[in-house]
Design a protein around this motif. Structure first.
Motif, PDB file in Angstrom:
ATOM      1  N   MET A   1       0.265 -26.839  36.507  1.00 61.41           N
ATOM      2  CA  MET A   1       1.531 -26.860  36.853  1.00 61.41           C
ATOM      3  C   MET A   1       2.523 -26.850  35.472  1.00 61.41           C
ATOM      4  O   MET A   1       2.100 -27.480  34.579  1.00 61.41           O
ATOM      5  CB  MET A   1       1.814 -27.943  37.583  1.00 61.41           C
ATOM      6  CG  MET A   1       3.347 -27.949  38.082  1.00 61.41           C
ATOM      7  SD  MET A   1       3.510 -29.168  39.603  1.00 61.41           S
ATOM      8  CE  MET A   1       4.016 -30.619  38.455  1.00 61.41           C
ATOM      9  N   ARG A   2       3.445 -25.982  35.734  1.00 59.52           N
ATOM     10  CA  ARG A   2       4.247 -25.726  34.474  1.00 59.52           C
ATOM     11  C   ARG A   2       5.423 -26.610  34.898  1.00 59.52           C
ATOM     12  O   ARG A   2       6.137 -26.477  35.776  1.00 59.52           O
ATOM     13  CB  ARG A   2       4.537 -24.209  33.946  1.00 59.52           C
ATOM     14  CG  ARG A   2       3.412 -23.920  33.322  1.00 59.52           C
ATOM     15  CD  ARG A   2       3.884 -22.469  32.891  1.00 59.52           C
ATOM     16  NE  ARG A   2       2.570 -21.632  32.169  1.00 59.52           N
ATOM     17  CZ  ARG A   2       1.615 -21.013  32.923  1.00 59.52           C
ATOM     18  NH1 ARG A   2       1.375 -21.084  34.266  1.00 59.52           N
ATOM     19  NH2 ARG A   2       0.688 -20.491  32.347  1.00 59.52           N
ATOM     20  N   GLU A   3       6.164 -27.264  33.822  1.00 57.54           N
ATOM     21  CA  GLU A   3       7.560 -27.781  33.921  1.00 57.54           C
ATOM     22  C   GLU A   3       7.973 -27.741  32.234  1.00 57.54           C
ATOM     23  O   GLU A   3       7.375 -27.782  31.523  1.00 57.54           O
ATOM     24  CB  GLU A   3       7.292 -29.371  34.287  1.00 57.54           C
ATOM     25  CG  GLU A   3       6.898 -29.500  35.728  1.00 57.54           C
ATOM     26  CD  GLU A   3       7.073 -31.015  36.390  1.00 57.54           C
ATOM     27  OE1 GLU A   3       7.684 -31.186  37.254  1.00 57.54           O
ATOM     28  OE2 GLU A   3       6.143 -31.673  35.810  1.00 57.54           O
TER      29      GLU A   3
ATOM     30  N   GLY B   1       5.315 -37.793  43.093  1.00 59.85           N
ATOM     31  CA  GLY B   1       6.269 -37.143  43.263  1.00 59.85           C
ATOM     32  C   GLY B   1       6.617 -36.633  44.807  1.00 59.85           C
ATOM     33  O   GLY B   1       7.778 -36.626  45.160  1.00 59.85           O
ATOM     34  N   VAL B   2       5.495 -36.407  45.501  1.00 60.47           N
ATOM     35  CA  VAL B   2       5.538 -36.266  46.951  1.00 60.47           C
ATOM     36  C   VAL B   2       6.393 -37.584  47.602  1.00 60.47           C
ATOM     37  O   VAL B   2       7.106 -37.539  48.483  1.00 60.47           O
ATOM     38  CB  VAL B   2       4.368 -35.880  47.563  1.00 60.47           C
ATOM     39  CG1 VAL B   2       4.467 -35.809  48.960  1.00 60.47           C
ATOM     40  CG2 VAL B   2       3.644 -34.989  46.684  1.00 60.47           C
TER      41      VAL B   2
ATOM     42  N   LEU C   1      -1.940 -30.509  48.035  1.00 61.00           N
ATOM     43  CA  LEU C   1      -1.232 -31.627  47.998  1.00 61.00           C
ATOM     44  C   LEU C   1      -0.814 -32.288  49.359  1.00 61.00           C
ATOM     45  O   LEU C   1      -0.824 -31.517  50.129  1.00 61.00           O
ATOM     46  CB  LEU C   1       0.087 -31.404  47.488  1.00 61.00           C
ATOM     47  CG  LEU C   1      -0.130 -31.006  45.845  1.00 61.00           C
ATOM     48  CD1 LEU C   1       1.314 -30.906  45.129  1.00 61.00           C
ATOM     49  CD2 LEU C   1      -1.055 -31.674  45.134  1.00 61.00           C
ATOM     50  N   HIS C   2      -0.592 -33.460  49.387  1.00 53.76           N
ATOM     51  CA  HIS C   2       0.151 -34.062  50.723  1.00 53.76           C
ATOM     52  C   HIS C   2       1.422 -33.158  50.783  1.00 53.76           C
ATOM     53  O   HIS C   2       2.264 -33.349  49.759  1.00 53.76           O
ATOM     54  CB  HIS C   2       0.540 -35.829  50.586  1.00 53.76           C
ATOM     55  CG  HIS C   2      -0.758 -36.470  50.584  1.00 53.76           C
ATOM     56  ND1 HIS C   2      -1.704 -36.570  49.300  1.00 53.76           N
ATOM     57  CD2 HIS C   2      -1.523 -37.203  51.520  1.00 53.76           C
ATOM     58  CE1 HIS C   2      -2.709 -37.361  49.750  1.00 53.76           C
ATOM     59  NE2 HIS C   2      -2.460 -37.975  50.919  1.00 53.76           N
ATOM     60  N   MET C   3       1.573 -33.183  51.850  1.00 53.83           N
ATOM     61  CA  MET C   3       3.207 -32.545  52.331  1.00 53.83           C
ATOM     62  C   MET C   3       4.048 -33.924  52.406  1.00 53.83           C
ATOM     63  O   MET C   3       3.608 -34.720  53.252  1.00 53.83           O
ATOM     64  CB  MET C   3       3.164 -31.635  53.527  1.00 53.83           C
ATOM     65  CG  MET C   3       2.401 -30.405  53.334  1.00 53.83           C
ATOM     66  SD  MET C   3       2.811 -29.342  52.113  1.00 53.83           S
ATOM     67  CE  MET C   3       4.181 -28.435  52.819  1.00 53.83           C
ATOM     68  N   PRO C   4       5.266 -33.834  51.895  1.00 47.54           N
ATOM     69  CA  PRO C   4       6.269 -34.689  52.220  1.00 47.54           C
ATOM     70  C   PRO C   4       6.266 -35.182  53.787  1.00 47.54           C
ATOM     71  O   PRO C   4       6.308 -36.142  54.211  1.00 47.54           O
ATOM     72  CB  PRO C   4       7.572 -34.116  51.829  1.00 47.54           C
ATOM     73  CG  PRO C   4       7.157 -33.275  50.847  1.00 47.54           C
ATOM     74  CD  PRO C   4       5.898 -32.674  51.253  1.00 47.54           C
TER      75      PRO C   4
ATOM     76  N   GLU D   1      -4.204 -29.493  39.958  1.00 51.00           N
ATOM     77  CA  GLU D   1      -2.807 -28.918  40.106  1.00 51.00           C
ATOM     78  C   GLU D   1      -1.772 -29.234  39.116  1.00 51.00           C
ATOM     79  O   GLU D   1      -1.133 -28.271  38.742  1.00 51.00           O
ATOM     80  CB  GLU D   1      -2.351 -29.535  41.576  1.00 51.00           C
ATOM     81  CG  GLU D   1      -1.286 -28.957  42.340  1.00 51.00           C
ATOM     82  CD  GLU D   1      -1.410 -27.630  42.822  1.00 51.00           C
ATOM     83  OE1 GLU D   1      -0.710 -26.880  42.853  1.00 51.00           O
ATOM     84  OE2 GLU D   1      -2.773 -27.189  43.311  1.00 51.00           O
TER      85      GLU D   1
ATOM     86  N   ASP E   1       9.890 -38.005  47.260  1.00 50.37           N
ATOM     87  CA  ASP E   1      10.814 -37.251  48.253  1.00 50.37           C
ATOM     88  C   ASP E   1      10.854 -38.191  49.742  1.00 50.37           C
ATOM     89  O   ASP E   1      11.846 -38.170  50.029  1.00 50.37           O
ATOM     90  CB  ASP E   1       9.722 -36.009  48.509  1.00 50.37           C
ATOM     91  CG  ASP E   1      10.297 -34.754  47.572  1.00 50.37           C
ATOM     92  OD1 ASP E   1      11.240 -35.199  46.454  1.00 50.37           O
ATOM     93  OD2 ASP E   1       9.696 -33.632  47.558  1.00 50.37           O
TER      94      ASP E   1
END
Lengths: 192, 387
Positions: free
Chosen positions: B186-188, B297-298, B373-376, B182, B301
């Motif tokens: 992923m782009r940032e 990151g999750v 991914l885990h959801m918040p 992931e 949040d």
């Protein structure tokens, strides 16, 4: 302010490229924070493809779409799959030639991106027409940013074509967003 | 190495790129000039960037016949004095295990990027997972220590790859950088740091004459000085237990003891330098989210949401996974009521966490496998339910 955008269709339509250009417009040219993610099948063309952009003015934790503020659908299958994950005050943009049956609770803007691209001379720029329309409808990034990002992301010999595609898509998006849609680009508010 | 060539190869200072690409950029900025690899989803973009850019800076890219040969190539190339790297995903990392141990035993600086996907076996090639965390620690046989870093975003993928090269050079050992499918795709936004913003460490080169050179002899800091092949020094390099001259002494308990304990101690005595972590809102927290990689990151949040609701939640983000941040976890275990560990596997890093906690607080796992991914919200629900 976090804005979640999902662009979906099938492999070969350039939905990932569209999302990358949009994310780059935000992160590089508009100095916003953006993440871009995608999923696609193993096929080079024809499988389901989904790309997402999250744009914010602050740090982004969860990097993908939870519930879309904007859904741009370029295939019936993708529309059917993702329409339920749009926020109630979100918007949906579809290519009505590819998403024949488009009914949802949110306002649906019809932009025939593939037909417009064909009229411009190459259906390959349908994705650029779509992000032009998306920019006009939902304003995730500035016009200057999306133009600069598009021109930086395409081969030199296709810059003119892509710029025309972006401009035409933007105008079509403005037309449907203001309710002055032509027959070819119309807002389908009765569908709610 | 001409820094201007590297800058020119990398291009614009601000870019919108993938985690995989950022790892390659970090390698080039750190001074990597050799890459040996074999393509595998979701790590192929690391190799693609290296293949495109290394020739432009006078470096060398070789596509090997498989992953066993890939790690062998970077170990061999490192002995010429070059900074070297390979990249792979789970199936390839499995194949690299024997030579990973060879790199540790021969004290060869090199960097291995693992863009994890789920297994076992071929698993889910296009999706992210963190199922190789324990394999990184114990995948190669025998007593050993390993250094492994886990970036949480694209910028950090670049920054920590530079750090990985610095650790590899400083401690003369293979260093692992683990992201996942992931984050790899992923782009940032990435801001390429200026040269005066990055520290570059180069391995200590022997300054004695070839006659006086003892290839694996050490002074205070347990890391021998290096003499590159071709510089006129004679070095016998073997995976067998060897003495300070590098000669096999495979039957000697004393030599084995001295060698293997030194290889461990050169890392364990420097955990202050190597073990990196981040604390968020831990001053008064009662529930601690422990995370690493993209899941951090999750959790960030979730900390914000929990604080808005008046729940005292903090986060410990592990950046260095191995050696493990025992002291930080043990310290926080005395303060908090519960640690919640969110992992994209069936529970791996929860084990050293439980060991460091040693019963001083509750430790719970939120395991997620299958690619998402885990959801918040799902972590927040667990916080509300378990608080």
């Amino acid at each position: 302010m976090r804005q979640e955008i999902r662009i979906c269709g099938f492999g070969g339509q350039g939905v990932v490229t569209a999302a990358v250009i949009l994310g780059k417009a935000a992160a590089v040219f508009d100095n916003l924070v953006a993440t871009q993610t995608q999923s696609y099948g193993p096929e080079a063309r024809g499988g389901a493809a989904k790309a997402e952009v999250v744009i914010s003015d602050g740090p982004i934790g969860f990097p993908a779409v939870v519930a879309a503020d904007v859904l741009a659908a370029m295939s019936q299958e993708a529309f059917n799959k993702y329409k339920q994950d749009v926020k109630i005050d979100g918007v949906i943009i579809v290519d009505p030639d590819l998403v024949i049956d488009h009914h949802a609770d949110q306002p649906i803007y019809c932009v025939p991106a593939t037909r417009i691209a064909e009229e411009l001379g190459n259906p390959i720029v349908a994705n650029i027409v779509m992000i032009g329309a998306l920019t006009a409808v939902a304003h995730p990034v500035s016009w200057d940013a999306i133009l600069a990002s598009t021109l930086e992301s395409v081969p030199a010999r296709f810059k003119d074509l892509n710029q025309r595609a972006l401009e035409t898509g933007f105008e079509a998006g403005q037309a449907v967003a203001s309710g002055n849609g032509r027959a070819a680009a119309s807002v389908d508010r009765d569908s709610r | 190495m001409d820094r201007n060539l590297i800058r020119k190869a990398l291009g614009a200072k601000v870019q919108f790129i993938q985690g995989d690409e950022a790892c390659a950029y970090g390698a080039l900025l750190a001074g990597c000039t050799f890459f040996g690899g074999y393509p595998i989803t979701p790590a192929t973009e690391v190799a693609e960037v290296m293949a495109r850019l290394l020739p432009k800076i006078g470096g060398c890219y070789i596509q090997m016949e498989d992953e066993i040969a890939s790690i062998a190539a970077i170990i061999g190339a490192s002995w010429t004095g070059a900074k070297t790297m390979t990249s792979t995903s789970g199936p390839g990392f499995s194949l690299m295990q024997e030579n990973l141990g060879y790199g540790i035993m021969t004290e060869t600086p090199c960097v291995i990027i693992n863009v994890q996907r789920s297994g076992p076996s071929t698993g889910q090639p296009t999706l992210g997972a963190y199922g190789d965390m324990m394999q990184a620690r114990w995948g190669t046989h025998g007593d050993h220590e390993i250094i492994m870093l886990c970036p949480a975003n694209v910028q950090e993928s670049l920054d920590l790859t530079i750090t990985a090269f610095n650790f590899a050079e400083r401690y003369r050992t293979p260093v692992l950088v683990f992201i996942d499918g992931e984050l790899g795709h992923m782009r940032e936004r990435v801001i390429i740091p200026e040269d005066d913003e990055i520290a570059i460490v180069n391995r200590t080169i022997s300054n004695v004459s070839p006659d006086e050179y003892v290839p694996f002899g050490v002074n205070g800091d347990l890391v021998p000085a290096f003499a590159p092949f071709g510089a006129g020094y004679h070095t016998y390099v073997t995976g067998l237990t060897h003495n300070e001259q590098g000669l096999p002494r495979a039957s000697s308990a004393e030599v084995h003891n001295r060698l293997v304990r030194r290889l461990a101690d050169k890392i364990l005595n420097n955990t202050d330098d190597i073990v990196l972590y981040e604390e968020l809102e831990t001053d008064d927290c009662e529930i601690l989210l422990v995370s690493y990689g993209i899941t951090a990151g999750v959790c960030r949040d979730v900390v914000a949401t929990a604080r808005q609701r008046g729940v005292k939640v903090g986060m410990l983000r592990l950046i260095t996974i191995w050696p493990f941040a025992e002291e930080a976890v043990a310290r926080l275990a005395q303060q908090v009521r519960m640690m919640i560990v969110s992992e994209m596997n069936m529970g791996q890093i929860i084990h050293p966490i439980r060991e460091a906690v040693a019963g001083r607080c509750d430790v719970r796992l939120i395991s997620k496998i299958g690619g998402a991914l885990h959801m918040p919200a799902e972590i927040m629900e667990a916080v509300e339910q378990w608080r």
